[in-house]
Scaffold this motif. Structure first.
Motif, PDB file in Angstrom:
ATOM      1  N   ALA A  76      -9.047  24.446  35.540  1.00  0.00           N
ATOM      2  CA  ALA A  76      -7.775  25.021  35.984  1.00  0.00           C
ATOM      3  C   ALA A  76      -7.779  25.235  37.497  1.00  0.00           C
ATOM      4  O   ALA A  76      -6.777  24.962  38.171  1.00  0.00           O
ATOM      5  N   ARG A  80      -5.166  23.436  40.188  1.00  0.00           N
ATOM      6  CA  ARG A  80      -4.364  24.153  41.190  1.00  0.00           C
ATOM      7  C   ARG A  80      -4.667  23.658  42.598  1.00  0.00           C
ATOM      8  O   ARG A  80      -3.764  23.490  43.425  1.00  0.00           O
ATOM      9  N   THR A 109      -6.343  21.294  30.337  1.00  0.00           N
ATOM     10  CA  THR A 109      -6.251  22.499  31.165  1.00  0.00           C
ATOM     11  C   THR A 109      -5.991  22.141  32.622  1.00  0.00           C
ATOM     12  O   THR A 109      -5.168  22.781  33.283  1.00  0.00           O
ATOM     13  N   ASP A 112      -2.315  21.018  32.899  1.00  0.00           N
ATOM     14  CA  ASP A 112      -1.397  22.146  32.801  1.00  0.00           C
ATOM     15  C   ASP A 112      -1.394  22.988  34.078  1.00  0.00           C
ATOM     16  O   ASP A 112      -0.337  23.413  34.543  1.00  0.00           O
ATOM     17  N   ALA A 113      -2.567  23.199  34.661  1.00  0.00           N
ATOM     18  CA  ALA A 113      -2.658  23.980  35.898  1.00  0.00           C
ATOM     19  C   ALA A 113      -1.978  23.249  37.059  1.00  0.00           C
ATOM     20  O   ALA A 113      -1.316  23.864  37.891  1.00  0.00           O
ATOM     21  N   ARG A 115       0.523  21.154  36.772  1.00  0.00           N
ATOM     22  CA  ARG A 115       1.960  21.251  36.520  1.00  0.00           C
ATOM     23  C   ARG A 115       2.489  22.627  36.933  1.00  0.00           C
ATOM     24  O   ARG A 115       3.549  22.732  37.550  1.00  0.00           O
ATOM     25  N   GLU A 116       1.766  23.675  36.588  1.00  0.00           N
ATOM     26  CA  GLU A 116       2.186  25.030  36.946  1.00  0.00           C
ATOM     27  C   GLU A 116       2.218  25.222  38.451  1.00  0.00           C
ATOM     28  O   GLU A 116       3.026  25.995  38.964  1.00  0.00           O
ATOM     29  N   ALA A 117       1.333  24.521  39.168  1.00  0.00           N
ATOM     30  CA  ALA A 117       1.273  24.645  40.619  1.00  0.00           C
ATOM     31  C   ALA A 117       2.317  23.775  41.332  1.00  0.00           C
ATOM     32  O   ALA A 117       2.402  23.796  42.549  1.00  0.00           O
ATOM     33  N   ASN A 120       4.726  17.180  39.260  1.00  0.00           N
ATOM     34  CA  ASN A 120       5.548  16.687  38.151  1.00  0.00           C
ATOM     35  C   ASN A 120       4.934  15.404  37.591  1.00  0.00           C
ATOM     36  O   ASN A 120       4.769  14.432  38.324  1.00  0.00           O
TER      37      ASN A 120
END
Length: 121
Positions: A76, A80, A109, A112-113, A115-117, A120
């Protein structure tokens, strides 16, 4: 019937993925490599054959934050970090290349990290 080793299965999956996935300057390839002890990720422009940005658990700034490079928490952090470096270079869209690994555990993981940061894909 011959048995195929886990390494050979991963290599075959990666070859199958790479036939379809290619990075461009506008949308580079986010390539993931996973070893038993670390995880590495690169943004690659396949047209110019250059690496735009990279991050891994062996970097000194991440080694201070994580206790092990082989767990989901480390993945993760790497996700990021690569997203921050991509945004600094002006990249928002990427193509995800899981490197023949299953989309599960550390690879999921990391994705997903990222994408959250803000990446796209």
């Amino acid at each position: 019937m011959s048995k195929v080793s886990r390494r050979e299965s991963t290599r075959l999956r990666h070859a199958r993925i790479r036939r379809r996935v290619s990075g461009t300057p506008e949308r580079p390839r986010l390539a993931v490599f996973k070893s038993n002890q670390h995880i590495y990720v690169q943004l690659i422009d396949d047209v110019a054959q250059t690496t735009i940005a990279a991050a891994s658990t062996v970097e000194p700034e991440l080694k201070e934050k994580i206790e092990s490079g082989a767990n989901c928490a480390a993945a993760a952090e790497v996700g990021r970090l690569i997203a921050d470096r991509a945004k600094a270079k002006g990249i928002e869209q990427v193509v995800f290349d899981r490197g023949g690994n299953l989309y599960h555990g550390r690879v999921q993981t990391l994705a997903d990290a990222a994408r959250e940061a803000g990446l796209n894909f």
